[in-house]
Design an enzyme around this catalytic site. Structure first.
Site, PDB file in Angstrom:
ATOM      1  N   GLY A  14       0.841  -1.200   0.000  1.00  0.00           N
ATOM      2  CA  GLY A  14       0.000   0.000   0.000  1.00  0.00           C
ATOM      3  C   GLY A  14       0.870   1.242   0.000  1.00  0.00           C
ATOM      4  CB  SER A 145      -8.836   0.120  12.084  1.00  0.00           C
ATOM      5  OG  SER A 145      -9.889   1.033  12.290  1.00  0.00           O
ATOM      6  CE1 TYR A 158     -10.467  -0.743   7.245  1.00  0.00           C
ATOM      7  CE2 TYR A 158     -11.464  -0.174   9.343  1.00  0.00           C
ATOM      8  CZ  TYR A 158     -10.422  -0.064   8.441  1.00  0.00           C
ATOM      9  OH  TYR A 158      -9.332   0.718   8.735  1.00  0.00           O
ATOM     10  CE  LYS A 162      -7.814  -2.488   8.710  1.00  0.00           C
ATOM     11  NZ  LYS A 162      -6.454  -2.418   8.201  1.00  0.00           N
TER      12      LYS A 162
HETATM   13  N1  LIG Z   1      -7.103   6.639   6.816  1.00  0.00           N
HETATM   14  C1  LIG Z   1      -7.689   6.327   7.966  1.00  0.00           C
HETATM   15  O1  LIG Z   1      -8.463   7.121   8.537  1.00  0.00           O
HETATM   16  C2  LIG Z   1      -7.415   4.995   8.615  1.00  0.00           C
HETATM   17  C3  LIG Z   1      -7.905   4.755   9.916  1.00  0.00           C
HETATM   18  C4  LIG Z   1      -7.646   3.539  10.526  1.00  0.00           C
HETATM   19  C5  LIG Z   1      -6.904   2.572   9.863  1.00  0.00           C
HETATM   20  N2  LIG Z   1      -6.442   2.821   8.603  1.00  0.00           N
HETATM   21  C6  LIG Z   1      -5.696   1.760   7.943  1.00  0.00           C
HETATM   22  O2  LIG Z   1      -4.460   2.294   7.494  1.00  0.00           O
HETATM   23  C7  LIG Z   1      -4.046   1.585   6.313  1.00  0.00           C
HETATM   24  C8  LIG Z   1      -3.687   2.572   5.223  1.00  0.00           C
HETATM   25  O3  LIG Z   1      -4.813   3.369   4.952  1.00  0.00           O
HETATM   26  P1  LIG Z   1      -4.694   4.625   3.972  1.00  0.00           P
HETATM   27  O4  LIG Z   1      -5.555   5.678   4.546  1.00  0.00           O
HETATM   28  O5  LIG Z   1      -3.269   4.884   3.676  1.00  0.00           O
HETATM   29  O6  LIG Z   1      -5.423   4.017   2.665  1.00  0.00           O
HETATM   30  P2  LIG Z   1      -5.236   4.473   1.121  1.00  0.00           P
HETATM   31  O7  LIG Z   1      -6.519   4.141   0.437  1.00  0.00           O
HETATM   32  O8  LIG Z   1      -4.728   5.877   1.040  1.00  0.00           O
HETATM   33  O9  LIG Z   1      -4.076   3.533   0.571  1.00  0.00           O
HETATM   34  C9  LIG Z   1      -4.291   2.165   0.379  1.00  0.00           C
HETATM   35  C10 LIG Z   1      -3.349   1.687  -0.708  1.00  0.00           C
HETATM   36  O10 LIG Z   1      -3.586   0.275  -0.878  1.00  0.00           O
HETATM   37  C11 LIG Z   1      -3.501   0.020  -2.284  1.00  0.00           C
HETATM   38  N3  LIG Z   1      -4.252  -1.201  -2.617  1.00  0.00           N
HETATM   39  C12 LIG Z   1      -5.602  -1.337  -2.723  1.00  0.00           C
HETATM   40  N4  LIG Z   1      -5.915  -2.585  -3.089  1.00  0.00           N
HETATM   41  C13 LIG Z   1      -4.740  -3.261  -3.213  1.00  0.00           C
HETATM   42  C14 LIG Z   1      -4.420  -4.603  -3.586  1.00  0.00           C
HETATM   43  N5  LIG Z   1      -5.376  -5.497  -3.908  1.00  0.00           N
HETATM   44  N6  LIG Z   1      -3.106  -4.949  -3.618  1.00  0.00           N
HETATM   45  C15 LIG Z   1      -2.129  -4.050  -3.317  1.00  0.00           C
HETATM   46  N7  LIG Z   1      -2.373  -2.772  -2.953  1.00  0.00           N
HETATM   47  C16 LIG Z   1      -3.677  -2.378  -2.902  1.00  0.00           C
HETATM   48  C17 LIG Z   1      -4.107   1.249  -2.950  1.00  0.00           C
HETATM   49  O11 LIG Z   1      -3.695   1.353  -4.303  1.00  0.00           O
HETATM   50  C18 LIG Z   1      -3.584   2.368  -2.067  1.00  0.00           C
HETATM   51  O12 LIG Z   1      -2.384   2.908  -2.568  1.00  0.00           O
HETATM   52  C19 LIG Z   1      -5.208   0.645   5.958  1.00  0.00           C
HETATM   53  O13 LIG Z   1      -4.925  -0.657   6.421  1.00  0.00           O
HETATM   54  C20 LIG Z   1      -6.390   1.234   6.698  1.00  0.00           C
HETATM   55  O14 LIG Z   1      -7.348   0.256   7.027  1.00  0.00           O
HETATM   56  C21 LIG Z   1      -6.664   4.006   7.967  1.00  0.00           C
END
Ligand SMILES: NC(=O)c1ccc[n+]([C@@H]2O[C@H](COP(=O)([O-])OP(=O)(O)OC[C@H]3O[C@@H](n4cnc5c(N)ncnc54)[C@H](O)[C@@H]3O)[C@@H](O)[C@H]2O)c1
Length: 262
Positions: A14, A145, A158, A162
């Site tokens: 990611g 999360s 989700y 998680k």
């Molecule tokens: N942003 C928030 O508020 C938040 C809160 C709690 C937890 N999280 C967790 O943090 C982590 C990162 O979140 P983020 O905000 O950076 O998300 P994001 O959507 O910005 O980035 C996710 C990345 O995963 C890639 N991706 C999607 N499907 C894929 C696949 N099949 N194979 C490989 N790559 C793939 C996407 O291209 C993207 O670049 C996640 O696990 C999310 O659950 C985020």
């Protein structure tokens, strides 16, 4: 920060995402020998790589679909064949599903949440643990999360993924410790990333975020840097006696008992 990442080969999944790209940059800034970047999306991945290299870091980019066991196995093989070892895995890849009422959750939404957040963690954990076991150990890091602490409306898959991931991390930590592999989870509350902005679209709503999300005693949402710092610490030798833990980076949200005084 004074952590020790020197000589470590780090893989961030990611890596084109809001959290992943900052994790990758911080790992490089803290001295990682090479930061491998994996993502489904090739173009933003190249931008992330160029930016890290412009700051003096070394990267390798791998386009990978981690939504299946085959995709995860292919990533493990490419890292093993190309680099011979891996010291740190940070799995941050996430599906961009919008919240949907429980009674209307499509099968494919449920399946995609379980596939990328839970199943891929197992496939990558198993594959890279085998590689690490043969090269003196390492650190496996996964992204939870605040949904590991309770349910959120519209996010059944989700939340289930998680929460299951927390159990998987604990089981892997116990089982992989004799092989010198530490396994931990970093669990953010709301983070200001494009993923979050997709849901809270205008600045006014962002400013009023306390109305949308369980409030944090620290009175703001997380930056990607807040989350990346936790990953960097857990990846480092400074965290050498920490395994099986869930580090909540939530500004205190999960421990706040609200009273009429608040
Ligand atoms: N942003 C928030 O508020 C938040 C809160 C709690 C937890 N999280 C967790 O943090 C982590 C990162 O979140 P983020 O905000 O950076 O998300 P994001 O959507 O910005 O980035 C996710 C990345 O995963 C890639 N991706 C999607 N499907 C894929 C696949 N099949 N194979 C490989 N790559 C793939 C996407 O291209 C993207 O670049 C996640 O696990 C999310 O659950 C985020």
């Amino acid at each position: 920060m004074g952590v020790q990442l020197t000589d470590k080969i780090v893989l961030v999944t990611g890596a084109a995402g809001g959290v992943g790209r900052v994790v990758a940059a911080q790992m490089a800034a803290e001295g990682a020998k090479t930061v491998l970047l994996a993502d489904l999306a090739p173009e933003p991945l190249s931008e992330v790589a160029a930016s890290i290299e412009a700051s003096g870091g070394s990267t390798g980019s791998i386009v990978a679909d981690l939504g299946s066991s085959e995709g995860c196995a292919e990533l493990v093989t490419r890292v093993a064949d190309g680099y011979g070892r891996l010291d740190v895995l940070v799995h941050t890849a996430a599906v961009p599903n919008a919240p949907v009422d429980f009674l209307a959750v499509p099968d494919e939404v449920w399946a995609s949440e379980i596939a990328l957040h839970l199943n891929a963690s197992f496939y990558l954990g198993r594959g890279f643990a085998a590689l690490m076991a043969g090269t003196g150990g390492g650190s496996l890091l996964f992204t939870g999360s605040i949904a590991t602490q309770g349910g959120a409306r519209g996010m059944a898959g989700y939340t289930a993924a998680k929460t299951g991931l927390l159990g998987l991390v604990r089981a892997m930590a116990v089982e992989l410790a004799p092989r010198g592999i530490r396994v931990n989870l970093v669990s953010p509350g709301a983070v200001d990333t494009p993923r979050y902005r997709r849901r809270i679209t205008d600045d006014e709503a962002m400013a009023g975020l306390r109305d949308h999300f369980p409030p944090a005693p620290l009175d703001r949402i997380a930056t990607p840097q807040d989350v990346a710092s936790a990953f960097v610490f857990l990846a480092s030798d400074s965290a050498g006696y920490i395994t099986g833990q869930n580090l909540l980076v939530d500004g205190g949200t999960s421990v706040w008992i609200r009273t009429p005084n608040d």
